[in-house]
Design a protein around this motif. Structure first.
Motif, short mmCIF file in Angstrom:
data_model
loop_
_atom_site.label_atom_id
_atom_site.label_comp_id
_atom_site.label_asym_id
_atom_site.label_seq_id
_atom_site.Cartn_x
_atom_site.Cartn_y
_atom_site.Cartn_z
N SER A 1 0.88 -1.11 0.19
CA SER A 1 -0.06 -0.08 0.00
C SER A 1 0.76 1.21 0.08
CB SER A 1 -0.78 -0.04 1.21
OG SER A 1 -0.35 0.23 2.38
N GLY A 2 2.30 1.15 0.07
CA GLY A 2 3.19 2.23 0.06
C GLY A 2 3.34 2.94 1.39
N ASN A 3 2.59 2.27 2.59
CA ASN A 3 2.76 3.05 3.73
C ASN A 3 3.94 2.29 4.66
OD1 ASN A 3 0.64 4.78 3.75
ND2 ASN A 3 -0.71 3.01 3.08
N GLN B 1 7.78 3.97 2.15
CA GLN B 1 7.90 4.84 0.95
C GLN B 1 7.66 6.55 0.96
OE1 GLN B 1 6.45 1.77 1.36
NE2 GLN B 1 6.19 0.76 -0.53
N ARG C 1 4.22 6.70 -3.40
CA ARG C 1 3.66 5.30 -3.61
C ARG C 1 3.95 4.99 -4.91
NH1 ARG C 1 0.46 2.11 -5.64
NH2 ARG C 1 -0.17 0.14 -4.70
#
Ligand SMILES: *Cc1c(COP(=O)(O)O)cnc(C)c1O
Length: 407
Positions: free
Chosen positions: A324-326, A329, A332
């Motif tokens: 989810s890019g959390n 990162q 994202r």
């Protein structure tokens, strides 16, 4: 649809279906509930074999357990590598249960509690000490237990691994003892009731830049030589960290190990006189298991909103936070995603893929090009064998946990 491509799929495709460990993802999904993680034992074995072939034969490989502590996978990796790095007493229990020898286990972490230090002492593993306070606490605990602690000094180097996804050294850091403070502490160690094991110098993680990795290796060995020669201490081992990355995002490519291995070869020759019998250790997490794992989720709904197509899935950020890019990162980017039964069909539409959580953060893919996907289809996210389930907020929204399988 002009984004650069992801690195090629590493799993075989038979009649359009992705295979893992000799079975199709669809067959695995019949045995397990979705979502699930599947890990390919053979692919990890191949990665270790490639490393052994490229690196100097004396270099030992350690596995950083936090990348993936799934017990069957851990037992498998334990049979392939020379030791492991743990970061909690929970990981110590897992490492011992997986068959790692205590003398091959080292324990890093900036805030080790007394109970954890005590458990490590009793298990006779090496402690990578990260501050003077911790060193003094450890000496006192050693006296209490009547056990001489096995200590390596973790150094916060005065350089960093350039271009690394995560910088772990250089600048002000919670990790390790600043290289500038290390000479004083190494001198102290000579008077302490401890067994000095060596140095741990970890300058960064997830680098796909071979040149930067080679520079870090040179700087690491030069720093080690400097610290050890000025202190007069003998090191049994030097852990030079890892940092080898895997390609996650569009345009990224697999590392070429050949120049890295050749460079390390030359470097060990160059430092042979003072290294003597000192073991050189590389510790790797994602490089050993990251590419071997996939995350599989089923499409529950398909809908359009203001002209965009959404695939809504049973899997999400609660089980795969990094996707989810959390997980660290800044911007994202999309992981590689395939439809399990149409891996080689042409991509014809752009879709947004979301999980079941009631938060806009639960993104599995943004404007990804896929063949036409329908409700019930299985989506396969590759590069998911490291920092997956165990690095995710699994209790968030109280969904059932993902299953895991080693094939
Ligand atoms: C996390 C960690 C690793 C593993 O990093 P990867 O990028 O997974 O290879 C190695 N050493 C230390 C000290 C770590 O904290």
């Amino acid at each position: 649809m002009n984004t650069p491509p992801h690195a090629p799929l590493l799993f075989p495709v038979h009649r359009g279906e992705i295979q893992l460990g000799g079975v199709s993802i669809r067959q695995l999904a019949e045995r397990l509930n979705t979502p699930f993680y599947a890990y390919d034992a053979q692919l990890s074995r191949t990665r270790v074999a490639e490393l052994r072939a490229a690196l100097p034969p004396t270099v030992q490989l350690h596995y950083a357990i936090k990348a993936n502590p799934f017990p069957p996978l851990l037992r498998h990796v334990a049979s392939l590598v020379d030791g492991c790095d743990i970061a909690s007493s929970g990981e110590l229990d897992k490492a011992l249960a997986a068959g790692f020898q205590p003398s091959s286990i080292s324990f890093a972490g900036p805030a080790k509690r007394d109970e954890e230090l005590g458990a490590a002492l009793r298990a006779r593993i090496t402690l990578n000490v990260e501050s003077l306070g911790e060193l003094e606490r450890l000496e006192r605990l050693g006296q209490t237990y009547g056990i001489r602690p096995h200590v390596a000094l973790r150094i916060n180097p005065d350089f960093e691994l350039k271009g690394a996804g995560m910088r772990m050294g250089g600048g002000a850091k919670p990790f390790g003892i600043d290289a500038e403070q290390a000479p004083t502490i190494l001198n102290k160690i000579k008077q302490m009731e401890i067994e000095f094991q060596g140095l741990h110098i970890f300058s960064g993680s997830q680098s796909l830049n071979a040149e930067a990795i080679m520079q870090a290796h040179s700087a690491t060995l030069a720093l080690a030589e400097n610290l050890l020669s000025s202190s007069g201490l003998h090191a049994r081992h030097i852990n030079i960290g890892g940092g080898l990355g895997i390609p996650y995002f569009p345009g990224e490519q697999r590392l070429n190990l050949t120049p890295i291995g050749a460079h390390l070869h030359d470097l060990l020759q160059h430092h042979a006189a003072w290294l003597g019998q000192t073991r050189v250790i590389m510790e790797l997490g994602r490089y050993l298991v990251g590419e071997a794992g996939v995350y599989v989720t089923r499409i529950v709904e398909r809908k359009t909103s203001r002209g965009e197509t959404f695939l809504l899935c049973d899997g999400g950020m609660h089980q795969h936070l990094a996707l989810s890019g959390n997980l660290g990162q800044v911007i994202r980017k999309n992981y590689p995603v395939y439809i399990a039964a149409q891996a080689d069909a042409p991509a014809t539409e752009l879709v947004n893929i979301h999980g079941p959580l009631c938060t806009p953060l639960d993104v599995l893919g943004h404007k990804i090009a896929l063949p036409p996907a329908e409700v019930g289809d299985l989506l396969v996210v590759t590069q998911s064998g490291a920092y997956g389930l165990s690095a995710s907020p699994v209790h968030f929204l109280s969904h059932p946990p993902a299953m895991e399988i080693l094939v």
